[in-house]
Write a protein that holds these residues in place. Structure first.
Motif, short mmCIF file in Angstrom:
data_model
loop_
_atom_site.label_atom_id
_atom_site.label_comp_id
_atom_site.label_asym_id
_atom_site.label_seq_id
_atom_site.Cartn_x
_atom_site.Cartn_y
_atom_site.Cartn_z
N ALA A 101 0.82 -1.21 0.00
CA ALA A 101 0.00 0.00 0.00
C ALA A 101 0.86 1.26 0.00
O ALA A 101 0.44 2.30 -0.50
N VAL A 102 2.08 1.15 0.55
CA VAL A 102 2.97 2.31 0.57
C VAL A 102 3.28 2.75 -0.87
O VAL A 102 3.31 3.94 -1.18
N PHE A 103 3.48 1.77 -1.75
CA PHE A 103 3.77 2.12 -3.15
C PHE A 103 2.58 2.81 -3.80
O PHE A 103 2.74 3.76 -4.56
N VAL A 107 -9.91 -2.23 1.32
CA VAL A 107 -10.24 -0.92 1.90
C VAL A 107 -8.97 -0.23 2.40
O VAL A 107 -8.76 0.98 2.18
N LEU A 108 -8.08 -1.01 3.03
CA LEU A 108 -6.85 -0.43 3.58
C LEU A 108 -5.98 0.17 2.47
O LEU A 108 -5.47 1.29 2.60
N VAL A 109 -5.83 -0.56 1.38
CA VAL A 109 -5.00 -0.07 0.27
C VAL A 109 -5.60 1.21 -0.31
O VAL A 109 -4.88 2.19 -0.58
N VAL A 110 -6.92 1.23 -0.50
CA VAL A 110 -7.57 2.43 -1.05
C VAL A 110 -7.40 3.61 -0.10
O VAL A 110 -7.09 4.73 -0.52
N LEU A 111 -7.57 3.37 1.21
CA LEU A 111 -7.43 4.46 2.18
C LEU A 111 -6.01 5.03 2.17
O LEU A 111 -5.82 6.26 2.21
N TRP A 112 -5.01 4.16 2.10
CA TRP A 112 -3.62 4.65 2.03
C TRP A 112 -3.38 5.49 0.77
O TRP A 112 -2.70 6.51 0.81
N THR A 113 -3.92 5.04 -0.33
CA THR A 113 -3.71 5.76 -1.60
C THR A 113 -4.34 7.14 -1.54
O THR A 113 -3.72 8.15 -1.93
N VAL A 114 -5.57 7.19 -1.05
CA VAL A 114 -6.27 8.48 -0.94
C VAL A 114 -5.53 9.38 0.05
O VAL A 114 -5.36 10.59 -0.19
#
Lengths: 254, 304
Positions: A65-67, A149-156
């Motif tokens: 998700a950091v990427f 959901v976690l990946v989307v939240l990090w991206t946003v």
């Protein structure tokens, strides 16, 4: 809004960084999944969760998700780094529509990458283990959607932070320093008897709480809310940063 | 037609743009002039809604932010290198075209027009300033707009490039487009612009035709060579009380405040031989320096 979406879609797919960030996220998760599968049999939910979600809930950050969060940071931060905010706003002058389009395209891309990553990881561990525990039952029926959901939240959050600071380095620093250093420090200090008043605070640490979205069991070293309330803590944090960034974007000079 | 009304911008206590009002007419090239720090770029940013401030700018009666596809009506370039260094020139334009509902084929047309077709697929990180300016112009022309707003488009162009830019802008103006161009190259602006908006310290100094600006802020002079320069000087002073006469090093006279024909007539009536009578028209640069002398923001020290 449709013009802004088309603009953002072309913007994101005409940058080389988009491709290497997505490739890095996919590869990192895949290598992690294969490494876990090769070294450990699927003894329990934690091992399966760690293989499928790039390390599991005990890591301070979801590395893939950091990427994708970095992709979000570049989406807004580079507008100021390279002065492209001027041609952007003279093409799409409605700032709220532009920002909404940026977030929509980023979130959709992150979601697609996370789904592909999960599928690739499942195929990889299936190839090594020869079987995969039922993913449609508890806890994976909630943890795998939680991962998306976690990946989307990090991206946003990445896009919101870079828009807030109008700086790529500042956003990257916050995104890494807070979960890896600040929250870990608070987490550790909460075990010191003199500072045990920190213990109730831990469940409100946004990044630590966000990791509960992919929690599949094991020892809990602190008290947390359940999966979706913890996800709500991270969501509220992202929403606050987003609201401030959005408001400033519409009010500041470009 | 661009109509700017009471544009105003303040940074803390400092007024950057002070209730500027002006019009930019279609069919002519309008130069936007002012010393460094006069507020030209800020004014352009206010006009395009990039900066927030007071006042209003209407493009054919509409605000920039109210136009659905502004790039199809107003082509604007305020910074030469406002592109991502690793996104190719063609992709940069494709992105802008996508946001404006412009056909992708148009990107190739404008790249060909500005002479960048050969580097269309190259990353612009290595573009010279001149090439970046050409890409900027391609960006401005992408939507075939009726209005162009360009901030220092000649910076970095070689003499051929400047000549090409001048011809291009003049021909676009001849097609009836509205063109506002800022530049520090006053000699170039005198060849390119039909009208000027001149500001200093954010305030309006002049808005009108170039010749009117030169006339208002300079005095035309006449160079006179005569073997009887002293006698002629006295005769001219008798004829016009406030005529201004300077004797140059080579004995010639520089006369201002009297038309060339009148000087010849005075010499004839007084039987004074005149070997040269040359009218010297002041330049746009002379007028600019006179007009903006009091409003220069940054003044260098003199050479010792």
């Amino acid at each position: 809004m449709s013009d802004a979406l088309r603009f953002e879609w072309v913007r994101i797919r005409t940058l080389r960084s988009t491709y290497w960030l997505i490739a890095s996220a996919l590869l990192l998760n895949l290598v992690g999944a294969v490494a876990v599968a090769l070294t450990t049999p699927p003894l329990n939910h934690e091992i399966v969760g760690a293989a499928l979600t790039g390390g599991g809930a005990d890591l301070p950050v979801p590395f893939a998700a950091v990427f994708l969060a970095t992709m979000g940071i570049l989406a807004t931060g580079h507008e100021y780094r390279y002065g492209t905010i001027q041609p952007t706003l003279t093409t799409v002058p409605r700032r709220s529509a532009l920002f909404a389009a940026k977030l929509t395209v980023l979130a959709a891309t992150a979601l697609a990458v996370a789904v592909v990553s999960l599928l690739a990881d499942i195929v990889a561990v299936l190839a090594v283990w020869g079987e995969v525990p039922a993913l449609t039952g508890p806890p994976f029926d909630e943890a795998l959607p939680g991962y998306l959901v976690l990946v989307v939240l990090w991206t946003v959050l990445g896009a919101a932070l870079a828009q807030l600071f109008r700086s790529v380095p500042a956003a990257l620093t916050v995104l890494l320093v807070v979960p890896l250093i600040v929250e870990q420090l608070i987490f550790s200090l909460s075990y010191v008897p003199a500072l045990n008043w920190l213990a109730p605070v831990v469940k409100f640490l946004p990044f630590a709480a966000g990791q509960r979205l992919i929690h599949v069991g094991g020892t809990d070293y602190s008290e947390f809310f359940d999966r979706w309330v913890s996800g709500g803590v991270l969501t509220v944090f992202v929403a606050i940063v987003l609201a401030v960034a959005w408001t400033l974007f519409t009010r500041r000079d470009a | 037609m661009i109509t700017a009304t009471a544009l105003h911008k303040r940074y803390g206590d400092r007024v950057a743009v002070d209730r500027l009002s002006f019009e930019v007419r279609p069919g002519v090239v309008t130069g936007f002039l002012g010393p460094n720090g006069a507020g030209k770029s800020t004014t352009m940013r206010l006009m395009l809604g990039l900066d927030h401030g007071g006042g209003e700018t209407l493009f054919d009666g509409r605000r920039f932010t109210a136009i659905r596809h502004p790039a199809r009506e107003i082509g604007a370039v305020l910074e030469a290198k406002a592109f991502h260094p690793t996104r190719s020139a063609r992709n940069h334009l494709l992105m802008l075209a996508a946001g404006s509902g412009i056909a992708a084929s148009r990107t190739d047309e404008v790249l060909e027009f500005v002479g960048l077709a050969d580097v269309a697929h190259k990353k612009p990180r290595s573009f010279s300033l001149g090439m970046a300016q050409r890409l900027g112009l391609a960006q401005a022309l992408l939507g075939d707009p009726a209005t162009l707003i360009l901030d220092e488009p000649a910076n970095g162009l070689d003499p051929h490039g400047i000549h090409w830019l001048r011809d291009t802008l003049k021909s676009l103006a001849d097609e009836g487009r509205t063109i506002l161009v800022s530049s520090h190259l006053l000699s170039e602006m005198s060849l390119m612009a039909d009208e000027v908006v001149v500001i200093g310290r954010g305030s309006m100094i002049y808005n009108g035709i170039v010749d009117g600006f030169v006339r208002e802020f300079t005095h035309a002079t006449v160079l006179v060579r005569s073997p009887e320069a002293d006698r002629l000087s006295h005769a001219l002073r008798r004829a016009v009380h406030d005529v201004d006469i300077h004797v140059l090093d080579d004995g010639a006279l520089r006369v201002s405040g009297m038309p060339m024909g009148d000087i010849g007539e005075v010499a004839y009536r007084n039987n004074i031989m005149v070997r040269e009578l040359t009218a010297r028209t002041a330049s746009l640069e002379d007028a600019f320096i006179t007009a903006t002398a009091a409003s220069e923001e940054y003044v260098a020290g003199g050479v010792e």
